[in-house]
Design a protein around this motif. Structure first.
Motif, mmCIF file in Angstrom:
data_model
loop_
_atom_site.group_PDB
_atom_site.id
_atom_site.type_symbol
_atom_site.label_atom_id
_atom_site.label_comp_id
_atom_site.label_asym_id
_atom_site.label_seq_id
_atom_site.Cartn_x
_atom_site.Cartn_y
_atom_site.Cartn_z
ATOM 1 N N ASP A 28 0.918 -1.270 0.051
ATOM 2 C CA ASP A 28 -0.173 0.058 0.052
ATOM 3 C C ASP A 28 0.843 1.339 -0.038
ATOM 4 O O ASP A 28 2.005 1.162 0.064
ATOM 5 N N GLN A 29 0.232 2.473 -0.116
ATOM 6 C CA GLN A 29 0.906 3.735 -0.307
ATOM 7 C C GLN A 29 1.872 3.963 1.114
ATOM 8 O O GLN A 29 2.949 4.198 1.033
ATOM 9 N N SER A 30 1.294 3.678 2.101
ATOM 10 C CA SER A 30 2.143 3.662 3.445
ATOM 11 C C SER A 30 3.665 2.881 3.351
ATOM 12 O O SER A 30 4.487 3.377 3.750
ATOM 13 N N ARG A 31 3.485 1.706 2.947
ATOM 14 C CA ARG A 31 4.642 0.812 2.777
ATOM 15 C C ARG A 31 5.552 1.510 1.585
ATOM 16 O O ARG A 31 6.785 1.353 1.877
ATOM 17 N N ILE A 32 5.134 1.847 0.501
ATOM 18 C CA ILE A 32 5.702 2.541 -0.477
ATOM 19 C C ILE A 32 6.394 3.968 0.033
ATOM 20 O O ILE A 32 7.607 4.083 0.022
ATOM 21 N N ASP A 33 5.663 4.727 0.828
ATOM 22 C CA ASP A 33 6.098 6.044 1.378
ATOM 23 C C ASP A 33 7.176 5.493 2.559
ATOM 24 O O ASP A 33 8.464 6.274 2.388
ATOM 25 N N ALA A 34 6.929 4.681 3.228
ATOM 26 C CA ALA A 34 8.024 4.329 4.131
ATOM 27 C C ALA A 34 9.449 3.792 3.623
ATOM 28 O O ALA A 34 10.580 4.243 4.065
ATOM 29 N N PHE A 35 9.374 2.971 2.555
ATOM 30 C CA PHE A 35 10.450 2.614 1.901
ATOM 31 C C PHE A 35 11.114 3.685 1.222
ATOM 32 O O PHE A 35 12.421 3.889 1.189
ATOM 33 N N ALA A 36 10.588 4.528 0.694
ATOM 34 C CA ALA A 36 10.956 5.751 -0.093
ATOM 35 C C ALA A 36 11.860 6.645 1.001
ATOM 36 O O ALA A 36 13.075 7.120 0.751
ATOM 37 N N ASP A 37 11.358 6.887 2.142
ATOM 38 C CA ASP A 37 12.016 7.538 3.394
ATOM 39 C C ASP A 37 13.050 6.733 3.928
ATOM 40 O O ASP A 37 14.187 7.235 3.836
ATOM 41 N N LEU A 38 13.112 5.412 3.898
ATOM 42 C CA LEU A 38 14.189 4.518 4.424
ATOM 43 C C LEU A 38 15.479 4.747 3.286
ATOM 44 O O LEU A 38 16.563 4.865 3.542
ATOM 45 N N THR A 39 15.097 4.526 1.997
ATOM 46 C CA THR A 39 16.177 4.471 0.873
ATOM 47 C C THR A 39 16.397 5.844 0.291
ATOM 48 O O THR A 39 17.406 5.880 -0.623
ATOM 49 N N HIS A 46 6.553 7.120 -7.455
ATOM 50 C CA HIS A 46 6.249 6.339 -6.000
ATOM 51 C C HIS A 46 5.523 7.100 -4.865
ATOM 52 O O HIS A 46 4.589 6.513 -4.101
ATOM 53 N N VAL A 47 5.557 8.217 -4.745
ATOM 54 C CA VAL A 47 5.228 9.025 -3.699
ATOM 55 C C VAL A 47 4.285 9.836 -3.746
ATOM 56 O O VAL A 47 3.697 10.693 -3.039
ATOM 57 N N ASP A 48 3.892 10.406 -5.217
ATOM 58 C CA ASP A 48 2.969 11.283 -5.541
ATOM 59 C C ASP A 48 1.650 10.812 -6.339
ATOM 60 O O ASP A 48 1.416 10.746 -7.614
ATOM 61 N N PRO A 49 0.956 10.301 -5.590
ATOM 62 C CA PRO A 49 -0.437 9.744 -6.005
ATOM 63 C C PRO A 49 -1.215 10.521 -7.111
ATOM 64 O O PRO A 49 -1.298 10.098 -8.446
#
Length: 156
Positions: A28-39, A46-49
């Motif tokens: 989901d978007q929260s998992r994608i956003d968390a991955f974007a932040d982490l990496t 990835h982060v702008d729906p």
């Protein structure tokens, strides 16, 4: 790892066989956003729906390919048998990684594992190759096809 434990001979007898399929993992978007932040990879697809819905053929954001690939660790825990006498397993790398289909936000993915080879290396090591396909729920074409290598260190 799965609850299944095999000795080396039993594992070698399974070469060429399907080991199984993992459970579904939500992307989901929260998992994608968390991955974007982490990496530190906040690329807009990835982060702008809103922008992704307007400017991509995907209808919205998609997961990073490396996010989908990183889920293989959890998928393997569902499927890959433990090997009797293992002291440790080491991620040895990948061969032939292909990102075949984008994983859209809101999708679910799971991994299909096949034991491709078991190669003894010295007296206490095994190089194991898994052929993996990561499928997307409701989509015919897989997200990823790859070969994953694992180096297993066995006790003396």
């Amino acid at each position: 790892m799965s609850n299944n434990t095999l000795n080396v001979e039993q594992l070698q007898a399974k070469v060429g066989e399907d080991l199984g399929t993992s459970r579904w993992f939500p992307v989901d978007q929260s998992r994608i956003d968390a991955f974007a932040d982490l990496t530190e990879d906040p690329q807009w697809i990835h982060v702008d729906p809103e922008r992704a819905a307007k400017e991509t053929p995907f209808g919205g954001t998609i997961a990073h390919g490396f996010l989908s690939l990183s889920l293989l660790s959890a998928m393997a825990m569902d499927v890959v048998p433990s090997i009797q006498g293992t002291v440790m397993g080491i991620n040895y790398g990948f061969d032939k990684v292909r990102f075949l289909n984008p994983v859209r936000s809101g999708s679910k993915v799971r991994g299909n594992f096949k034991l491709a080879s078991v190669e003894p290396r010295g007296d206490n090591q095994l190089l194991i190759r898994y052929a993996i396909s990561v499928e997307i729920d409701g989509v015919d074409k897989p997200a990823i096809a790859c070969e994953w290598l694992s180096l297993i260190i066995l006790g003396e």
